[in-house]
Design a protein around this motif. Structure first.
Motif, PDB file in Angstrom:
ATOM      1  N   GLU A 162       0.818  -1.211   0.000  1.00 43.74           N
ATOM      2  CA  GLU A 162       0.000   0.000   0.000  1.00 43.74           C
ATOM      3  C   GLU A 162       0.848   1.254   0.000  1.00 43.74           C
ATOM      4  O   GLU A 162       0.531   2.236  -0.686  1.00 43.74           O
ATOM      5  CB  GLU A 162      -0.935  -0.009   1.211  1.00 43.74           C
ATOM      6  CG  GLU A 162      -1.863   1.210   1.306  1.00 43.74           C
ATOM      7  CD  GLU A 162      -2.814   1.330   0.113  1.00 43.74           C
ATOM      8  OE1 GLU A 162      -3.308   2.458  -0.125  1.00 43.74           O
ATOM      9  OE2 GLU A 162      -3.065   0.320  -0.563  1.00 43.74           O
ATOM     10  N   ARG A 163       1.908   1.283   0.753  1.00 45.84           N
ATOM     11  CA  ARG A 163       2.703   2.502   0.849  1.00 45.84           C
ATOM     12  C   ARG A 163       3.369   2.829  -0.499  1.00 45.84           C
ATOM     13  O   ARG A 163       3.424   4.001  -0.896  1.00 45.84           O
ATOM     14  CB  ARG A 163       3.765   2.377   1.949  1.00 45.84           C
ATOM     15  CG  ARG A 163       3.162   2.360   3.337  1.00 45.84           C
ATOM     16  CD  ARG A 163       4.154   2.764   4.398  1.00 45.84           C
ATOM     17  NE  ARG A 163       3.509   2.842   5.701  1.00 45.84           N
ATOM     18  CZ  ARG A 163       4.045   3.372   6.790  1.00 45.84           C
ATOM     19  NH1 ARG A 163       5.266   3.861   6.727  1.00 45.84           N
ATOM     20  NH2 ARG A 163       3.379   3.404   7.921  1.00 45.84           N
ATOM     21  N   LEU A 164       3.836   1.793  -1.206  1.00 50.07           N
ATOM     22  CA  LEU A 164       4.432   2.037  -2.518  1.00 50.07           C
ATOM     23  C   LEU A 164       3.368   2.525  -3.494  1.00 50.07           C
ATOM     24  O   LEU A 164       3.624   3.432  -4.308  1.00 50.07           O
ATOM     25  CB  LEU A 164       5.102   0.761  -3.027  1.00 50.07           C
ATOM     26  CG  LEU A 164       5.794   0.863  -4.398  1.00 50.07           C
ATOM     27  CD1 LEU A 164       6.886   1.942  -4.375  1.00 50.07           C
ATOM     28  CD2 LEU A 164       6.389  -0.488  -4.816  1.00 50.07           C
ATOM     29  N   ARG A 165       2.174   1.956  -3.417  1.00 50.02           N
ATOM     30  CA  ARG A 165       1.079   2.389  -4.283  1.00 50.02           C
ATOM     31  C   ARG A 165       0.756   3.856  -4.056  1.00 50.02           C
ATOM     32  O   ARG A 165       0.540   4.633  -4.999  1.00 50.02           O
ATOM     33  CB  ARG A 165      -0.159   1.527  -4.027  1.00 50.02           C
ATOM     34  CG  ARG A 165      -1.301   1.795  -5.036  1.00 50.02           C
ATOM     35  CD  ARG A 165      -2.577   1.170  -4.558  1.00 50.02           C
ATOM     36  NE  ARG A 165      -3.062   1.803  -3.330  1.00 50.02           N
ATOM     37  CZ  ARG A 165      -3.701   2.981  -3.322  1.00 50.02           C
ATOM     38  NH1 ARG A 165      -3.892   3.669  -4.432  1.00 50.02           N
ATOM     39  NH2 ARG A 165      -4.121   3.477  -2.173  1.00 50.02           N
ATOM     40  N   VAL A 166       0.746   4.289  -2.732  1.00 45.28           N
ATOM     41  CA  VAL A 166       0.438   5.675  -2.401  1.00 45.28           C
ATOM     42  C   VAL A 166       1.489   6.607  -2.992  1.00 45.28           C
ATOM     43  O   VAL A 166       1.172   7.684  -3.528  1.00 45.28           O
ATOM     44  CB  VAL A 166       0.346   5.852  -0.877  1.00 45.28           C
ATOM     45  CG1 VAL A 166       0.275   7.325  -0.495  1.00 45.28           C
ATOM     46  CG2 VAL A 166      -0.853   5.098  -0.339  1.00 45.28           C
ATOM     47  N   VAL A 167       2.735   6.210  -2.916  1.00 42.37           N
ATOM     48  CA  VAL A 167       3.822   7.039  -3.449  1.00 42.37           C
ATOM     49  C   VAL A 167       3.695   7.161  -4.967  1.00 42.37           C
ATOM     50  O   VAL A 167       3.808   8.261  -5.535  1.00 42.37           O
ATOM     51  CB  VAL A 167       5.184   6.453  -3.052  1.00 42.37           C
ATOM     52  CG1 VAL A 167       6.318   7.198  -3.770  1.00 42.37           C
ATOM     53  CG2 VAL A 167       5.375   6.504  -1.548  1.00 42.37           C
ATOM     54  N   LYS A 168       3.474   6.034  -5.646  1.00 43.62           N
ATOM     55  CA  LYS A 168       3.363   6.057  -7.108  1.00 43.62           C
ATOM     56  C   LYS A 168       2.169   6.897  -7.552  1.00 43.62           C
ATOM     57  O   LYS A 168       2.243   7.621  -8.559  1.00 43.62           O
ATOM     58  CB  LYS A 168       3.211   4.637  -7.639  1.00 43.62           C
ATOM     59  CG  LYS A 168       4.479   3.805  -7.518  1.00 43.62           C
ATOM     60  CD  LYS A 168       4.244   2.400  -8.064  1.00 43.62           C
ATOM     61  CE  LYS A 168       5.529   1.567  -8.012  1.00 43.62           C
ATOM     62  NZ  LYS A 168       5.314   0.191  -8.547  1.00 43.62           N
TER      63      LYS A 168
END
Length: 681
Positions: A670-676
């Motif tokens: 989830e955190r990588l998705r939020v950044v992208k």
């Protein structure tokens, strides 16, 4: 040879009588010629044409050269061919044995007229002294009159025609037995004198004259006629009369035996007897002690009456708190006369009494090397409250007192005294590290502004440790401890040293420090940040919103080398409290002064300001983007942070860096998705 009182006493004896003239007939001792001549003269009839009863009379006098006291009985010897002949049996008592005689009356039974047994007088007498015959039944009126004359006119011979010879014998022996040994061995008397028996060098103290009037008192040069003399009954006189009837156990004579050991003749009897009468009142009447002191000082030279002085000194010391200045000074002057086993307690009583009357006077005593031990003993024994109260009247002696009683520094009242925070006092208390904590506590409890003084005495570190050891008490004492902590914490190096100490492991103590310093005050020029070291040692996870807010602001500042670690350790606690609107007002005040403001945000929204300030630090300082990912453990907080970051100028490059760093670190989800999602292109 000296003996115990009441033991066996060896006596010598002589017999004088007529044999082609009056001469020595038998003796158990060889006497020096001068004493032999005196004895020959005294053993003859007591005057021309002397007529006496069958029991004769008594004579007492010293033989100085041989060191004996002669006690003689003279009888008429009508059976001899020459008119006026006498027999005289003399008992000779060695001066050193006089103290051993418990009874004067017991000697009467030793006298015997010769019965053709003159050779029996050539052997010594082994006498068993006892007091069984020491009560003579002397009439009080006669005793009162004779005693008054003897001791109130001590420089003059006394004469009297009163009483029968038997009564006279009893009275004189009672008087002699009452006297102390030194007076006994110089006392001269005769119970029937037909002429003055005195000589140019040897005055008789007491002589009784024939009652028939054949001899007049005026024939005795300079003598006082006791029968015609006026006198007033006094306490000492009544005491002496009563003692005559009490025998060896009489209180007065036992007092005289002890007190008269180093005083002279009859002139000392009245003052000693008066002292004895006063001594009976010592326990009930302190004024009697003072009267006794005055009497002693008036009647005896300082090199006399040591035994009497000793007795009075002990009594005065026992009543030291109830007698006046003169009495106390008397004790000080004569303190050496107090027995060693009583001296310590006496010093405490006397010194304490002087202190309560005039503390400065006790310091004056202490300045005298010969008396200093008295003052030191009293100072050691006095309770702190008395010492502190007393020294307040003489502040110049505060340092001297503290040297003697360093424990006073642990009393809060001490630190309210004038001069207590002087440099010399602070150096002195600082030299007693074993009392440091108690002294610091006392300084705090005094309520005075003494934090700087404590720093001077013990150093900031020691004071700070003591304050923090009771950090839960900072709110008591009207905030005094908090004020102290604020003052001591101004030594930022000391705070830094204490923060890294092993014992410091609770958030409450850290909060106390935080409330006393600013977030940027503690140095961190190298190594780990002292604050970070401290919170990593906490025994429980950090939940203290005030402390977390303080450390978050420190992390956002430039003083620390570990901003990232501090933000990571505190962000969640602060942001969660702000979001739930439970952040304490005092914690918000710390944040409010340092958080960013913008026209684009609402100032009332605390979470917005926190997010944007944290995000700006990472972006502006170019902090590793992977560290940004670790600011919070909560994904919802992370989303809010990324949202704030995306609003910043230049954030796209930082977000791409973050995406790449997360990929390199294997972080997805989830955190990588939020950044992208936040990256526009």
């Amino acid at each position: 040879m000296a003996h115990e009182v009441g033991g066996r006493v060896p006596l010598q004896q002589t017999l004088h009588g007529y044999s082609e003239g009056h001469r020595l007939l038998a003796s158990s001792i060889d006497l020096p010629s001068r004493d032999a001549k005196t004895l020959l003269m005294m053993s003859d009839a007591s005057g021309p044409a002397a007529t006496m009863g069958a029991d004769g009379y008594l004579t007492g006098f010293p033989l100085v050269e041989s060191g004996h006291y002669a006690l003689a009985r003279t009888w008429p010897a009508p059976e001899l061919p020459r008119p006026g002949c006498v027999w005289t049996h003399t008992i000779l008592i060695d001066f050193s044995d006089i103290p051993s005689l418990s009874s004067a009356g017991g000697l009467l039974g030793l006298f015997r007229r010769p019965r053709g047994d003159e050779n029996s007088y050539r052997s010594p007498i082994d006498h068993a002294s006892s007091d069984s015959s020491d009560r003579f039944g002397v009439p009080d009126d006669l005793a009162r009159r004779i005693l008054s004359a003897l001791y109130e006119e001590p420089a003059k011979p006394i004469v009297s025609i009163a009483a029968e010879v038997a009564v006279r014998d009893g009275l004189v022996l009672a008087i002699w037995g009452q006297q102390w040994p030194r007076l006994r061995r110089s006392f001269r008397f005769c119970t029937l004198s037909f002429a003055d028996r005195s000589s140019a060098n040897a005055t008789f103290d007491l002589q009784f004259l024939p009652a028939a009037g054949r001899v007049r008192p005026t024939q005795f040069k300079g003598a006082v006629d006791a029968d015609r003399r006026d006198f007033v009954s006094t306490a000492w006189l009544e005491d002496a009369v009563a003692d005559l009837g009490q025998g060896f156990q009489g209180s007065l004579r036992n007092f005289l035996r002890a007190a008269g050991s180093d005083v002279g003749g009859r002139e000392s009897f009245e003052p000693l007897a008066a002292l004895h009468a006063l001594s009976l009142q010592f326990e009930s009447d302190p004024a009697a002690v003072e009267r006794a002191i005055a009497l002693l000082e008036q009647t005896m030279a300082t090199d006399q009456g040591h035994a009497a002085r000793s007795s009075i000194v002990r009594a005065a010391a026992a009543a030291a708190d109830r007698i006046g200045t003169e009495g106390q000074q008397f004790v000080l002057r004569n303190f050496a006369l107090i027995d060693a086993n009583e001296a310590q307690a006496a010093a405490e009583r006397v010194g304490s009494a002087i202190w309560h009357r005039d503390p400065k006077a006790l310091f004056n005593v202490r300045s005298d090397p010969e008396k200093a031990a008295i003052a030191d003993r009293a100072i050691a024994a006095l309770p702190p409250t008395a010492l502190i109260e007393g020294v307040s009247s003489t502040p110049d002696h505060l340092f001297e007192l503290l040297e003697a009683r360093p424990d006073l520094a642990t009393e809060p009242a001490f630190w309210s005294l004038q001069g207590a925070s002087g440099s010399d006092v602070l150096r002195l208390v600082g030299s007693s590290p074993g009392r440091a904590d108690d002294t610091i506590e006392a300084m705090i409890a005094s309520g005075g502004s003494l934090a700087r003084a404590a720093q001077t005495a013990f150093g900031s570190d020691r004071v700070l440790r003591r304050l923090l050891a009771r950090s839960g008490d900072l709110a008591i004492d009207g905030g005094t401890r908090a004020e102290w902590l604020s003052a001591i914490a101004s030594d930022s190096d000391a705070v830094a040293r204490v923060l890294v100490e092993e014992w410091l492991d609770d958030a409450q103590t850290l909060e106390a420090i935080a409330r006393s310093v600013s977030p940027d005050s503690i140095p961190n020029a190298f190594g780990d940040d002292p604050w970070l070291v401290a919170i990593r040692r906490l025994s429980a996870p950090l939940q203290n919103a005030y402390l977390a807010s303080f450390l978050l602001i420190r992390g956002l500042g430039r003083r620390t080398l570990q901003s990232v670690d501090l933000v990571q350790a505190t962000f969640d606690v602060v942001y969660d409290a702000a979001e739930k609107r439970i952040l304490p007002d005092d914690a918000w005040r710390i944040l409010d002064r340092r958080l960013d403001r913008s026209y684009w945000w609402e100032d009332w929204d605390r979470c917005v300001r926190i997010r944007h300030t944290v995000v700006s630090m990472y972006l502006d300082r170019g902090i590793d983007a992977l560290a940004f990912v670790r600011i919070t453990e909560r994904d919802d907080f992370f989303v809010a942070l990324i949202s704030a970051l995306s609003e910043k100028y230049g954030s796209q490059r930082y977000l791409k860096w973050m995406r790449n760093r997360m990929g390199d670190a294997g972080i997805d989800g989830e955190r990588l998705r939020v950044v992208k999602h936040a990256i526009w292109f």
